[in-house]
Design a protein around this motif. Structure first.
Motif, PDB file in Angstrom:
ATOM      1  N   TYR A  16       8.451 -10.159  -5.197  1.00 37.23           N
ATOM      2  CA  TYR A  16       9.475 -10.958  -6.019  1.00 37.23           C
ATOM      3  C   TYR A  16      10.315 -11.582  -4.993  1.00 37.23           C
ATOM      4  N   VAL A  30      11.083  -8.884  -2.322  1.00 38.28           N
ATOM      5  CA  VAL A  30      10.780  -7.360  -2.624  1.00 38.28           C
ATOM      6  C   VAL A  30       9.336  -7.171  -2.853  1.00 38.28           C
ATOM      7  N   ALA A  32       7.002  -5.542  -4.245  1.00 34.63           N
ATOM      8  CA  ALA A  32       6.959  -4.275  -5.119  1.00 34.63           C
ATOM      9  C   ALA A  32       5.398  -3.878  -5.321  1.00 34.63           C
ATOM     10  N   THR A  58       5.332  -3.008 -12.278  1.00 36.70           N
ATOM     11  CA  THR A  58       4.677  -4.340 -11.668  1.00 36.70           C
ATOM     12  C   THR A  58       3.338  -4.199 -11.514  1.00 36.70           C
ATOM     13  N   GLN A 101       7.202   1.489 -21.371  1.00 36.30           N
ATOM     14  CA  GLN A 101       8.004   2.597 -21.250  1.00 36.30           C
ATOM     15  C   GLN A 101       8.544   2.858 -22.145  1.00 36.30           C
TER      16      GLN A 101
END
Ligand SMILES: Nc1ncnc2c1ncn2[C@@H]1O[C@H](COP(=O)(O)OP(=O)(O)OP(=O)(O)O)[C@@H](O)[C@H]1O
Ligand SMILES: Nc1ncnc2c1ncn2[C@@H]1O[C@H](COP(=O)(O)OP(=O)(O)OP(=O)(O)O)[C@@H](O)[C@H]1O
Ligand SMILES: [Mg+2]
Ligand SMILES: [Mg+2]
Lengths: 331, 293, 325
Positions: A16, A30, A32, A58, A101
């Motif tokens: 990212y 980032v 990820a 991700t 989630q």
């Protein structure tokens, strides 16, 4: 070999961009997901365990093409899904589904359950209204809900019931692969037990392949056949469940397993526990060499310089550590 | 029985909303006032032929400049036309125009706003820059310019108002769309293969409709006002159409002695604009309560 | 050992537009000096409300409507607000689930920790600063001087929780109430914090603790005794050993069978039905609609909270009758 695998992921990366400064230029990334490779066999449950922020969600999103990867390849039933567009992509969505989630956020707040669960059928089939209704009812009953629930809105349900609705929607087209991103993280223990049982029995019935993501090793152990341990966007160890709990080769896996508090008093685990130093480094500037070297109790100079590759050290048992042999001798 | 039950279940919240709305309107004086005005306005428009005492276009030069009386409740104008009947028929024009234009505004503005917000990038840039340009001008001035360029007529008035008005809806829709599109349930819909078009109109749109409806209700009054303004300036409806703005304009010359010629259509404009504003505010409160549920 | 805290028949209600939420329906709980008591239960069972009621931190629409909270022999519910303020922070302090939110975002750690210390102890700023550094060191923060200069958002969850613990123990309180302090943390970080709490107990910096958690594993590791809550009551209270080896209440038994354990792959036990609605709670025993051993009396009479064996308390009509199960 390849045709036993429903999913093959090769060197997958998702960075990212971080923007900063006045002009919002890219000032860093980032990382990820940072070079992850694995394969998932038909009808197995493949587990990915890792701590928060290590890139599990991700990874799930990238595999389902909800976000585009920065690099790498993803093969689903032998085909590279990254080249999919239009009808092909739509067809892929029919075969690969996801359960998120947070069941409190995954359902449209202004739609009734019937409309939520029937949407996949409306998009992918041309069944009549009556047929759709029957299929929805049948599916809802399978996940433990009934006809009276069909006309209610999501906010009238508890977390566990909402997760059932999400599962019903995901399975109504009988997908081949179901990605479960921490399906019970937001739920209570007694509700969690119901959802886990449900997922197990549905898998038997529909013969679905599961990719289960969790930070809870007990759940991973309960559900999965093979397990990958993830840390800062990388896989540290992949092994069958039996191997992994019998013989952890990576020091992080060892620490992770020893950190689980067990509901057994006086198990003596407290004394044997490996307490890691410090905290997970930031994925923006990960440490040089092995990403675990900053916390590893056994880190050597080499670990800070060179990054270990994930290699198969035993049949089906992969590990990314320079010193796994020495550590194993150490006991 | 079973079908009825299902229907009741499915529409439980809509029914509750209506009940809630009734309650809130009952409790608030201003909301009641707004609702009363608008209801009367709409009824007048629908039943104009039965309410009017005579043909709004009928001239009677022998009866010019009659002050309000039993026979002519609002008096007569310089051509001896019955102002009451003209105001009553004028409600049809205003209502028709208000609703049509608002629908056009709503549709164009919301669609463009949703597209801009959903896709972002260059499309978003272009649409937003256009709204910037339009919104840089005061709306009446721009409407005058457009209406003057197109030539005076009722249809052109509507076009002018539509051109001036859509950016507000577009911005509102865009801002809300950008928020909603990042919600997990939208991603979940994408994951089951919902197409972009369906995502925009069947998933995002229902989530952002409430503020747009409030906006539209308040805006209805504004549209009617703007149309009257253009009529007044001679850029809208043309004589002898009984359009309120035009009527005010026609009576302007006689305002000092025959005040009723401009006065009653003016009052009608004022009341209707006020009514929509009050109703819009009440609606906003109601939708706020619903959001919080 | 002497009872440090003795909660008797504590009742707390919330007067909401939906009706009266009967969050606590007669909670009994004792903590002895030097003891760690675990308070476990599922979401909404009343764990946090119990903690907040003990601290008298219930805000409207909530109200403590009955019961006693004896602390060092005095009933906290009868104290004036001023006296209660002196108890909070000095004698009883609390740590929370979301440490980063619980800290003030616009003040540095230094300001907050020194303020806390000076509020509770009679010391100068310089002395407070020294105490602060020592405490931050004691909770295992590397480089306390640097940490002091930071703002809460610059800390990770684990670090913030350590800072919070340091503040909570700064006045050497008699009792520390910990409301799910590790629930938002990772397993390995949780292990660190639990290790820290254990160490602080051994060092005598924490004397007694009420540890709230929904994780039975954590409770098993940390606590001497465990109280299980359901529907706003403690339905079983016994030594950790007994709770796990010989649970008497059907709810406790069900809960234990519902958690996945390493190396156990049979179908998990599930509890039918849902948690009770605290606005319209079930009659009699709150658990009766979900209880596998339900009898008529369970629907009618609320079971009393009684001592069955030596220090094993249960609220169940059939707890003493062994062969019911
Ligand atoms: N859209 C995004 N933009 C920038 N960074 C992101 C984005 N989404 C995630 N990240 C970052 O990527 C890293 C991995 O995030 P991800 O959500 O995949 O972790 P996770 O393993 O699922 O964590 P959790 O257990 O908390 O769900 C984190 O550092 C996160 O801050
Ligand atoms: N401010 C409040 N207003 C109304 N009801 C409340 C309030 N605070 C708590 N309650 C209710 O009191 C009951 C007990 O809540 P409590 O927060 O103690 O649960 P808990 O056991 O701590 O759960 P969790 O594990 O989710 O933290 C719940 O039913 C809750 O809805
Ligand atoms: Mg995640
Ligand atoms: Mg709580």
């Amino acid at each position: 070999m390849l045709d036993e695998d429903i999913l093959v992921v090769k060197d997958l990366k998702k960075y990212y961009p971080i923007r900063g400064g006045l002009l919002l230029r890219i000032v860093g990334y980032v990382k990820a997901v940072d070079g992850v490779s694995f394969n998932v066999k038909y009808r197995e449950t493949f587990g990915i365990v890792g701590e928060s922020g290590c890139g599990k969600t991700t990874l799930a999103r990238t595999i389902l093409r909800l976000i585009e990867p920065t690099g790498g390849e993803i093969y689903f039933e032998g085909e590279n899904i990254l080249s999919y567009k239009g009808e092909k992509l739509k067809d892929f969505r029919r075969k690969a589904q996801i359960v998120f989630q947070n069941p409190y956020m995954a359902l449209h707040p202004r739609k009734i359950v019937r409309d939520i669960v029937s949407e996949p059928l409306k998009i992918h089939t041309d069944l009549s209204k009556e047929d759709i209704y029957d299929r929805v009812l049948e599916m809802l009953e399978k996940v433990g809900l009934s006809e009276e629930h069909m006309f209610r809105y999501p906010h009238e349900f508890s977390g566990g019931q909402r997760q059932r609705i999400v599962i019903a929607r995901a399975l109504i087209l009988n997908p081949k692969l179901l990605v479960l991103d921490e399906p019970t993280a937001a739920l209570d223990v007694s509700v969690q037990a119901k959802i886990l049982n449900l997922l197990k029995s549905l898998q038997k019935e529909f013969k679905t392949t599961y990719l289960l993501i969790s930070h809870n090793l007990s759940i991973i152990d309960y559900m999965c056949d093979r397990i990958a341990v993830m840390y800062l966007g990388k896989f540290f160890e992949i092994a069958s469940k039996r191997d992994l709990f019998k013989r952890q080769l990576h020091p992080y896996t060892k620490a992770l397993i020893s950190a689980i508090p067990l509901p057994e008093p006086d198990s003596g685990r407290r004394e044997r526990r490996i307490i890691l130093r410090g905290e997970v480094p930031s994925p923006i500037n990960p440490p040089s060499g092995c990403y675990f070297s900053t916390r590893c109790p056994y880190a050597q100079p080499l670990c800070r310089e060179e990054e270990p590759r994930l290699e198969e050290v035993d049949e089906g048992h992969f590990v990314a550590c320079h010193y796994w042999r020495e550590l194993e001798d150490l006991g | 029985m079973k079908i009825l039950d299902k229907w009741l279940m499915e529409h439980k919240y809509k029914i509750q909303d209506v009940k809630l709305m009734m309650n809130m309107i009952r409790e608030s004086f201003l909301a009641k006032l707004g609702l009363t005005i608008i209801t009367m306005f709409i009824l007048t428009a629908i039943f104009a032929p039965f309410i009017a005492t005579q043909d709004p276009l009928m001239q009677d030069l022998t009866n010019r400049f009659q002050p309000p009386s039993l026979e002519h409740p609002f008096g007569t104008d310089h051509l001896g036309r019955d102002i009451f009947s003209r105001v009553v028929y004028g409600s049809r024009i205003s209502l028709m125009m208000g609703i049509t234009v608002t629908l056009i505004l709503f549709t164009i503005g919301t669609t463009l706003g949703l597209i801009a917000g959903f896709f972002g990038g260059a499309v978003d840039e272009i649409i937003m820059r256009i709204t910037d340009i339009i919104m840089a001008f005061p709306s009446l001035i721009l409407a005058i310019a457009v209406a003057a360029a197109l030539g005076p007529s009722l249809l052109n008035t509507m076009i002018a108002i539509a051109i001036v008005g859509w950016p507000r809806y577009a911005r509102l829709a865009r801002a809300n769309c950008m928020q909603v599109k990042n919600e997990l349930y939208i991603e979940a819909a994408r994951a089951i293969g919902v197409s972009n078009l369906r995502l925009i109109f069947s998933h995002i749109f229902p989530m952002i409709i409430s503020p747009l409806i409030v906006q539209a209700t308040i805006n209805l009054g504004g549209v009617i006002l703007l149309a009257a303004g253009l009529g007044f300036l001679g850029l809208g409806a043309q004589p002898p159409t009984p359009e309120w703005g035009l009527m005010v304009s026609e009576g302007r010359r006689f305002i000092s002695r025959q005040w009723w010629i401009s006065g009653f259509p003016g009052l009608a404009i004022l009341l209707v604009a006020l009514g929509f504003n009050l109703l819009g505010d009440a609606l906003r409160d109601i939708l706020d309560v619903r959001m919080r549920r | 050992m002497e009872k440090l805290l003795d909660v008797r028949d504590l009742r707390t209600y919330f007067y909401t537009y939906r009706g009266v939420v009967k969050a606590l329906n007669g909670v009994y709980l004792t903590i002895k000096d030097g003891e760690v008591v675990g308070l476990v239960g599922e979401t909404g069972s009343g764990k946090s409300v119990t903690a907040r009621s003990i601290m008298r931190l219930i805000d409207p629409p909530g109200r403590i409507v009955g019961g006693n909270v004896f602390f060092e022999g005095r009933d906290l519910l009868k104290l004036s607000d001023r006296e209660m303020t002196k108890i909070r922070g000095r004698k009883i302090s609390m740590i929370f689930q979301e440490p980063i939110i619980a800290l003030n975002p616009v003040l540095t750690i230094r300001t907050q920790i020194i303020e806390t210390i000076m509020a509770n102890r009679d010391v100068s700023v310089n002395e407070a600063e020294e105490i602060a550094l020592e405490l931050l060191e004691a909770v295992g923060l590397p480089n306390p001087k640097m940490i002091m200069k930071r703002y809460p958002f610059e800390l990770s969850g684990g670090m913030a929780q350590r800072v919070f613990i340091a503040m909570a123990i700064s006045a050497n309180p008699r009792l520390l109430i910990a409301d799910e302090p590790t629930s938002s943390l990772d397993v390995t970080i949780q292990a660190q914090i639990l290790d820290l709490l254990n160490r602080l107990m051994e060092e005598g910096r924490i004397s007694s603790m009420l540890y709230i958690t929904h994780d039975l594993g954590v409770a098993a590791e940390l606590c001497h005794r465990i109280a299980v809550m359901y529907g706003g009551r403690v339905i079983e209270f016994a030594s950790t050993e007994e709770i796990f080896k010989e649970p008497l209440h059907p709810y406790t038994r069900s809960l234990l069978k519902a958690i996945p354990r390493l190396g156990y792959y049979d179908e998990l036990y599930t509890i039918p039905g849902r948690v009770p609605d605290l606005v319209n709670p079930p009659s009699g025993c709150m658990f009766h609609p979900r209880c596998p051993y339900m009898k008529d009396v369970c629907k009618k009479e609320i079971p009393e909270y009684v001592e069955i064996d030596n220090s094993h308390y249960v609220a169940c009509h059939f707890a003493g009758v062994k062969d019911v199960r």
